[in-house]
Design an enzyme around this catalytic site. Structure first.
Site, mmCIF file in Angstrom:
data_model
loop_
_atom_site.group_PDB
_atom_site.id
_atom_site.type_symbol
_atom_site.label_atom_id
_atom_site.label_comp_id
_atom_site.label_asym_id
_atom_site.label_seq_id
_atom_site.Cartn_x
_atom_site.Cartn_y
_atom_site.Cartn_z
ATOM 1 N N CYS A 1 109.635 53.527 45.201
ATOM 2 C CA CYS A 1 109.477 54.285 43.962
ATOM 3 C C CYS A 1 108.987 53.402 42.817
ATOM 4 C CB CYS A 1 110.784 54.968 43.571
ATOM 5 S SG CYS A 1 112.170 53.837 43.311
ATOM 6 N N GLN B 1 113.867 48.133 52.486
ATOM 7 C CA GLN B 1 112.567 48.791 52.394
ATOM 8 C C GLN B 1 111.455 47.866 52.899
ATOM 9 O OE1 GLN B 1 112.999 49.569 48.217
ATOM 10 N NE2 GLN B 1 113.466 51.735 48.536
#
Length: 427
Positions: free
Chosen positions: A51, A119
């Site tokens: 994000c 991630q």
């Protein structure tokens, strides 16, 4: 072998621009295939997309940075020149340092946050599965993970870290007097929603609901918190039931529109609603925040809240940077051993990368001043002064450091490197 990283993040690009370059995990493989095919030498490649950032890491015999920028610009349907203003390019040692800092949480909006490491590992697995990860990038990322592990175990970089989820709860507490009396809806069932639900559940809200495209995954998460599950298609009709809405899906288009929120407010007789959009691209239409009685926060809006405790962790940053320095030296030594020309080629690349970075910074600063209408001559003078100061800073610092013997040695080296006209006249 050259290594380079091209990226944009929360410091260089606004939310909506980042949204144009967000890659869902199932999009990584075809994206990598397109990226490698667009380059003449088919480089090793990996894409990290969260994000807060999208970064492309590549390795090949020669850097192909313009090709990488062109491919990324096309993928987001943005002109390359416009994208260039919001990206950063790092090569070799600087690229390794950046990867190590990202993995360690030093480049995150939330300093020291642990989610980025997971991630990055997912991005590496995706690149490996796509057949895009070669020896050089694999070595870079494995060393990134090792450095991050050492930073976590040897420093307090993650101490007192406030996550996005915790920040959302804090903001909700400022709007509602008692979080135990509110109804909360979570849209999505991924890692970020799971974290947010955990934080809200700790405040014992009146009820929790999970809206997700697949009921099975939604039911699994809802059962953890004693909540109910609903289909995403039912969200518009049921939106009015909830006081707080937290959304984070992989949708490429907003799933909570202006009209749905307007109807919900009318049903609620304009009792306030608290909404958090953690998705990139956005899940909630930007126009919603213009409505009265709705308080909408995006990932960028939460930046100030998550910086709480930042100063308390600065001492740990210095320790972490020292660990990273050692990791970079080790990686560059490994690269040098594989380079038939030794470390000289690598050093040249690093010097060129550093010079390019300085040039880009000064040009960007000059463009901003010109856009404000400042005098062209004054801007050009400031640009040239900025560049020369950056180029001379290291030499000047060395001339003032160490004992007399060190200064004498440095004086000769600096004169040989910088005072070319004097050297020519002597010869």
């Amino acid at each position: 072998m050259a290594v380079w990283a091209l990226g944009l993040n929360h410091n260089t690009a606004p939310l909506d621009l980042r949204g144009r370059f967000a890659f869902a995990l199932d999009q990584i493989a075809p994206a990598l295939a397109g990226l490698r095919q667009s380059h003449a030498r088919h480089p090793e490649a990996a894409i990290l997309s969260t994000c807060n950032r999208t970064e492309v890491y590549c390795a090949s015999d020669n850097p192909q940075i313009d090709h990488t920028l062109g491919w990324l610009a096309r993928s987001g349907d943005v002109p390359a020149d416009a994208l260039r203003e919001h990206t950063y390019v790092l090569q070799d040692g600087q690229a390794a340092r950046h990867a190590f800092r990202v993995a360690s949480g030093l480049d995150s909006m939330v300093l020291g946050e642990p989610q980025i490491l997971g991630q990055m590992k997912s991005a590496v697995r995706a690149a490996e599965d796509a057949g895009a990860l070669g020896t050089t990038l694999n070595q870079l990322f494995q060393r990134s993970f090792a450095v991050a592990k050492e930073v976590r175990s040897s420093t307090e970089i993650g101490a007192h870290s406030i996550s996005m989820a915790a920040a959302a709860v804090r903001l909700a507490g400022q709007l509602f007097e008692d979080l135990g009396r509110i109804k909360v809806l979570f849209v999505g069932a991924g890692e970020m929603i799971e974290l947010a639900a955990t934080h809200f559940a700790a405040r014992n809200p009146q009820s929790i609901a999970i809206a997700n495209r697949t009921l099975e995954r939604g039911e699994k998460l809802a059962s953890r918190f004693g909540g109910e599950v609903m289909r995403l298609a039912d969200l518009p009709e049921r939106l009015a039931e909830f006081d707080a809405v937290v959304s984070c899906t992989a949708s490429t288009l907003p799933i909570i529109g202006l009209g749905a929120v307007e109807r919900a407010l009318k049903k609620r007789r304009h009792r306030p609603m608290f909404m958090v959009d953690l998705a990139v691209p956005r899940d909630i239409e930007p126009e919603v925040r213009q409505l009265a009685d709705v308080y909408v926060y995006t990932v960028d809006d939460l930046a100030q809240v998550v910086q709480t405790g930042h100063a308390n962790r600065q001492a740990a940053v210095a320790q972490a940077e020292a660990i990273i320095d050692a990791g970079v030296q080790s990686f560059m030594h490994w690269m040098g051993q594989r380079d038939p020309a030794g470390g000289v080629v690598s050093l040249i690349r690093q010097l060129n990368a550093q010079a390019d970075e300085w040039r880009a910074l000064e040009v960007a600063r000059a463009r901003k001043r010109l856009a404000r209408g400042e005098d062209v001559e004054a801007v050009l003078d400031a640009l040239s002064r900025g560049l020369t100061q950056k180029m001379l800073h290291g030499a000047m610092a060395e001339l003032h450091a160490g004992d007399a013997g060190h200064r004498a040695h440095m004086s000769e080296a600096v004169a040989r490197l910088f005072l070319r006209s004097n050297r020519t006249s002597r010869e």
